[in-house]
Write a protein that holds these residues in place. Structure first.
Motif, PDB file in Angstrom:
ATOM      1  N   SER A  77       0.604  -0.853   0.191  1.00 23.41           N
ATOM      2  CA  SER A  77       0.014   0.332  -0.334  1.00 23.41           C
ATOM      3  C   SER A  77       0.711   1.306  -0.282  1.00 23.41           C
ATOM      4  CB  SER A  77      -0.676  -0.266   0.996  1.00 23.41           C
ATOM      5  OG  SER A  77      -0.214   0.139   2.552  1.00 23.41           O
ATOM      6  N   THR A 117      -9.235   2.492  -2.398  1.00 24.05           N
ATOM      7  CA  THR A 117      -8.585   3.855  -1.709  1.00 24.05           C
ATOM      8  C   THR A 117      -8.804   5.054  -2.558  1.00 24.05           C
ATOM      9  OG1 THR A 117      -6.166   4.526  -1.400  1.00 24.05           O
ATOM     10  CG2 THR A 117      -6.839   3.034  -3.438  1.00 24.05           C
ATOM     11  N   TYR A 141      -0.354   1.994  -7.332  1.00 19.75           N
ATOM     12  CA  TYR A 141      -0.586   1.265  -6.463  1.00 19.75           C
ATOM     13  C   TYR A 141      -2.346   1.568  -6.304  1.00 19.75           C
ATOM     14  CZ  TYR A 141      -3.251   1.797  -1.614  1.00 19.75           C
ATOM     15  OH  TYR A 141      -3.823   1.243  -0.658  1.00 19.75           O
ATOM     16  N   ASN A 170      -7.095   8.605   4.892  1.00 18.14           N
ATOM     17  CA  ASN A 170      -5.947   9.071   5.140  1.00 18.14           C
ATOM     18  C   ASN A 170      -6.305   7.747   6.916  1.00 18.14           C
ATOM     19  OD1 ASN A 170      -5.213  10.706   2.818  1.00 18.14           O
ATOM     20  ND2 ASN A 170      -3.194  10.487   4.103  1.00 18.14           N
ATOM     21  N   THR A 188       6.530   5.211   6.670  1.00 13.62           N
ATOM     22  CA  THR A 188       6.538   7.069   5.422  1.00 13.62           C
ATOM     23  C   THR A 188       5.072   7.316   5.286  1.00 13.62           C
ATOM     24  OG1 THR A 188       5.268   6.055   3.695  1.00 13.62           O
ATOM     25  CG2 THR A 188       7.440   5.294   4.118  1.00 13.62           C
ATOM     26  N   HIS A 189       4.283   7.248   6.904  1.00 12.66           N
ATOM     27  CA  HIS A 189       2.762   8.042   7.246  1.00 12.66           C
ATOM     28  C   HIS A 189       2.898   9.057   8.485  1.00 12.66           C
ATOM     29  CE1 HIS A 189       1.500   4.496   5.977  1.00 12.66           C
ATOM     30  NE2 HIS A 189       0.914   4.918   4.798  1.00 12.66           N
ATOM     31  N   LEU A 190       2.290   9.871   7.370  1.00 15.65           N
ATOM     32  CA  LEU A 190       2.704  11.383   7.988  1.00 15.65           C
ATOM     33  C   LEU A 190       2.565  11.777  10.143  1.00 15.65           C
ATOM     34  CD1 LEU A 190       3.143  14.744   8.114  1.00 15.65           C
ATOM     35  CD2 LEU A 190       0.716  14.704   7.484  1.00 15.65           C
ATOM     36  N   ILE A 193       4.730   9.857  12.140  1.00 13.27           N
ATOM     37  CA  ILE A 193       6.785  10.530  10.967  1.00 13.27           C
ATOM     38  C   ILE A 193       6.836  11.805  12.481  1.00 13.27           C
ATOM     39  CG2 ILE A 193       8.376  11.649  10.262  1.00 13.27           C
ATOM     40  CD1 ILE A 193       7.978   9.468   7.880  1.00 13.27           C
ATOM     41  N   GLY A 206      10.445  16.348   8.063  1.00 11.74           N
ATOM     42  CA  GLY A 206      10.481  16.574   6.367  1.00 11.74           C
ATOM     43  C   GLY A 206       8.863  16.905   6.274  1.00 11.74           C
ATOM     44  N   ILE A 207       8.662  17.855   5.554  1.00 10.13           N
ATOM     45  CA  ILE A 207       7.487  18.553   5.258  1.00 10.13           C
ATOM     46  C   ILE A 207       7.787  17.961   3.429  1.00 10.13           C
ATOM     47  CG2 ILE A 207       6.010  20.244   4.674  1.00 10.13           C
ATOM     48  CD1 ILE A 207       6.494  21.109   7.304  1.00 10.13           C
ATOM     49  N   TYR A 208       6.303  17.961   3.167  1.00 12.11           N
ATOM     50  CA  TYR A 208       7.121  17.746   1.642  1.00 12.11           C
ATOM     51  C   TYR A 208       6.707  18.332   0.756  1.00 12.11           C
ATOM     52  CZ  TYR A 208       8.987  13.042   2.998  1.00 12.11           C
ATOM     53  OH  TYR A 208       9.693  11.713   2.959  1.00 12.11           O
ATOM     54  N   CYS A 219       0.573  20.381   1.373  1.00 12.87           N
ATOM     55  CA  CYS A 219      -0.767  19.613   1.096  1.00 12.87           C
ATOM     56  C   CYS A 219      -1.789  19.140   2.039  1.00 12.87           C
ATOM     57  CB  CYS A 219      -0.395  17.413   0.871  1.00 12.87           C
ATOM     58  SG  CYS A 219       0.685  17.702  -0.787  1.00 12.87           S
ATOM     59  N   ARG A 221      -5.329  16.549   2.857  1.00  9.31           N
ATOM     60  CA  ARG A 221      -5.608  15.138   2.914  1.00  9.31           C
ATOM     61  C   ARG A 221      -6.946  15.085   4.484  1.00  9.31           C
ATOM     62  NH1 ARG A 221      -2.682  15.585  -0.360  1.00  9.31           N
ATOM     63  NH2 ARG A 221      -1.711  14.194  -0.562  1.00  9.31           N
ATOM     64  N   ARG A 282       7.486  15.311  -2.924  1.00 11.96           N
ATOM     65  CA  ARG A 282       7.197  14.125  -3.016  1.00 11.96           C
ATOM     66  C   ARG A 282       7.064  13.514  -4.273  1.00 11.96           C
ATOM     67  NH1 ARG A 282       4.768  10.111   1.937  1.00 11.96           N
ATOM     68  NH2 ARG A 282       3.204  10.442   0.533  1.00 11.96           N
ATOM     69  N   ASP A 285       1.905  13.110  -4.961  1.00 10.53           N
ATOM     70  CA  ASP A 285       1.849  13.611  -4.110  1.00 10.53           C
ATOM     71  C   ASP A 285       0.591  14.624  -4.880  1.00 10.53           C
ATOM     72  OD1 ASP A 285       2.245  12.333  -1.735  1.00 10.53           O
ATOM     73  OD2 ASP A 285       3.303  13.715  -0.805  1.00 10.53           O
ATOM     74  N   LEU A 289      -7.585  15.869  -1.092  1.00 10.08           N
ATOM     75  CA  LEU A 289      -7.734  14.691  -1.615  1.00 10.08           C
ATOM     76  C   LEU A 289      -8.563  15.012   0.095  1.00 10.08           C
ATOM     77  CD1 LEU A 289      -4.953  12.036  -1.947  1.00 10.08           C
ATOM     78  CD2 LEU A 289      -6.312  13.080  -3.374  1.00 10.08           C
TER      79      LEU A 289
HETATM   80  N1  UFG Z   1       3.757  14.047   4.797  1.00 11.49           N
HETATM   81  C1  UFG Z   1       5.112  14.581   4.919  1.00 11.49           C
HETATM   82  N2  UFG Z   1       5.856  14.604   5.930  1.00 11.49           N
HETATM   83  C2  UFG Z   1       6.026  13.263   6.056  1.00 11.49           C
HETATM   84  C3  UFG Z   1       4.994  12.231   5.261  1.00 11.49           C
HETATM   85  C4  UFG Z   1       4.129  12.401   4.912  1.00 11.49           C
HETATM   86  O1  UFG Z   1       4.833  15.974   4.151  1.00 11.49           O
HETATM   87  O2  UFG Z   1       7.407  12.860   6.378  1.00 11.49           O
HETATM   88  C5  UFG Z   1       3.299  14.555   3.766  1.00 11.49           C
HETATM   89  C6  UFG Z   1       2.729  13.714   2.283  1.00 11.49           C
HETATM   90  O3  UFG Z   1       3.452  14.920   1.119  1.00 11.49           O
HETATM   91  C7  UFG Z   1       1.205  14.525   2.203  1.00 11.49           C
HETATM   92  C8  UFG Z   1       0.757  13.562   4.194  1.00 11.49           C
HETATM   93  O4  UFG Z   1       1.561  14.169   4.653  1.00 11.49           O
HETATM   94  O5  UFG Z   1       0.947  15.230   2.033  1.00 11.49           O
HETATM   95  C9  UFG Z   1       0.218  12.792   3.980  1.00 11.49           C
HETATM   96  O6  UFG Z   1       1.068  11.503   3.652  1.00 11.49           O
HETATM   97  P1  UFG Z   1       0.698  10.043   3.901  1.00 11.49           P
HETATM   98  O7  UFG Z   1       2.377   9.605   2.963  1.00 11.49           O
HETATM   99  O8  UFG Z   1       0.601  10.181   5.180  1.00 11.49           O
HETATM  100  O9  UFG Z   1      -0.218   9.835   3.520  1.00 11.49           O
HETATM  101  P2  UFG Z   1      -0.831   9.458   2.171  1.00 11.49           P
HETATM  102  O10 UFG Z   1      -1.630  10.657   1.462  1.00 11.49           O
HETATM  103  O11 UFG Z   1       0.439   9.735   1.141  1.00 11.49           O
HETATM  104  O12 UFG Z   1      -0.801   8.004   1.918  1.00 11.49           O
HETATM  105  C10 UFG Z   1      -2.496   7.503   1.912  1.00 11.49           C
HETATM  106  C11 UFG Z   1      -2.319   6.518   2.278  1.00 11.49           C
HETATM  107  C12 UFG Z   1      -2.030   5.343   0.700  1.00 11.49           C
HETATM  108  C13 UFG Z   1      -3.533   5.661   0.051  1.00 11.49           C
HETATM  109  C14 UFG Z   1      -3.239   7.302  -0.092  1.00 11.49           C
HETATM  110  C15 UFG Z   1      -4.927   7.443  -1.108  1.00 11.49           C
HETATM  111  O13 UFG Z   1      -1.119   5.922   3.272  1.00 11.49           O
HETATM  112  O14 UFG Z   1      -2.324   4.221   0.897  1.00 11.49           O
HETATM  113  O15 UFG Z   1      -3.483   8.171   1.349  1.00 11.49           O
HETATM  114  O16 UFG Z   1      -4.909   9.070  -1.248  1.00 11.49           O
HETATM  115  F1  UFG Z   1      -3.203   5.498  -0.841  1.00 11.49           F
END
Ligand code: UFG
Length: 328
Positions: A77, A117, A141, A170, A188-190, A193, A206-208, A219, A221, A282, A285, A289
């Protein structure tokens, strides 16, 4: 009633097993423990370690157990990883689902609730996002999950296997007593972290990117509380058990928070400074959403109960503080 939970040792799966057991269901879990944790599975659930792509193994389990319905969480995922390793995603997610559907057909199991998703939509053209929007996944994915949904659609027509695809936004937080929670490696999730940073396990968040077309440039979410998300699965099971048609639902909270807003909220909850610095964007992204979950409300009678983002972060914080090394 026995429910087969595929991927029941993962973050979301383990919370589902827990709620099902508490609701009195008999639960059988299959997980290959590639990313899941044995310790996260409720002790009253029966556990088989194995891979859903291993048809013999799946048949063996189904010969032993009488299964009424399936909930399918067993998939890879991570968006970024899927861009680098698309074939692994199609293998695990699509081929895995093919075997699941084959054995469901063979053993006459008629209902499946499936974790899909928001990534099936791609960059949305309207906000909040509704289920009737076009699906244009922008990464392998999201593509694999859409393929899995489509396989289910055709298996419904051919074999009468009914499905509910739940398109998650999310997912966040941990069980309120902090006994189970989120433990990924690598993380990897916000939210995890941010909280690992609050615990001093990381130097900074790290803010992407802060140059997105959003009010503060970061971004946005839609964060939905894990226990609420699982309640939707139980409502979806109930919906299928009543003989309703296959369907697709968004699961979100209809509210969006930016990365900076999440950081601020976490600073308040943890009372820690939480250093952060802006990094480049990143890959993959979308800027924003946010789900409309109106359909789930009308048809499943579902809506999230915990919507205060600080309350959600607090449940995750309690988990991280009590399990600084996760399940280890
Ligand atoms: N982010 C950061 N720094 C980090 C990690 C994340 O700035 O260290 C940001 C990302 O760029 C994003 C937001 O925080 O804007 C959320 O990121 P996540 O990785 O926590 O979650 P995502 O939105 O990328 O992904 C989630 C699910 C996925 C799914 C997606 C659907 O984890 O499985 O939502 O849009 F596909």
């Amino acid at each position: 009633m026995a429910i087969l939970v595929l991927g029941g040792a993962g973050y979301i799966g383990s919370h589902a097993v827990d709620q099902l057991v508490h609701k009195g269901y008999q639960v059988v879990v299959i997980d290959n423990l590639q990313t899941g944790h044995r310790q996260s599975i409720h002790e009253k659930a029966k556990f088989y370690q194995g891979d859903i792509r291993d048809k013999k193994f799946m048949q063996e389990v189904l010969k032993k157990e009488t299964i009424d319905d399936v909930i399918h969480f067993a998939a890879s995922s991570l968006v970024g990883e899927s861009v680098e390793k698309p074939l692994e995603y199609f293998n695990n997610n699509v081929q895995g689902t093919q075997i699941v559907l084959e054995v469901m057909e063979e053993f006459g199991i008629k209902n499946i609730v499936f974790s899909s998703t928001a990534a099936t939509y791609g960059e949305p053209k309207e906000m909040p996002m509704v289920e009737t929007m076009a699906t244009n996944p922008e990464n392998p994915y999201g593509e694999s999950k859409l393929m899995m949904e489509k396989m289910m659609k055709w298996c419904d027509k051919a074999y009468g296997i009914k499905y509910v695809a739940l398109r998650y936004f999310n997912v966040a937080g941990a069980k309120s007593d902090a006994s189970i929670g989120e433990d990924h490696d690598p993380e990897t999730h916000l939210i995890p972290i941010i909280l690992q940073t609050a615990l001093g396990q990381r130097a900074y968040l790290g803010i992407y990117g802060d140059d997105y077309d959003t009010p503060d440039g970061t971004c946005i979410r839609d964060y939905v509380y894990i226990e609420d998300l699982i309640a939707a699965h139980i409502a979806a099971l109930d919906y299928l058990q009543k003989g309703n048609e296959s369907n697709v639902f968004n699961l979100g909270s209809n509210t969006g928070y930016s990365v900076k807003e999440m950081l601020e909220a976490a600073r308040e909850v943890t009372n820690k400074e939480i250093p952060a610095k802006v990094l480049p964007r990143r890959q993959g992204d979308p800027s924003k959403l946010v789900a409309s979950s109106e359909k789930a409300k009308v048809i499943l009678g579902w809506q999230p109960k915990v919507t205060d983002i600080k309350q959600i972060i607090e449940t995750a914080w309690n988990w991280h503080v009590s399990h600084p090394k996760g399940y280890e």
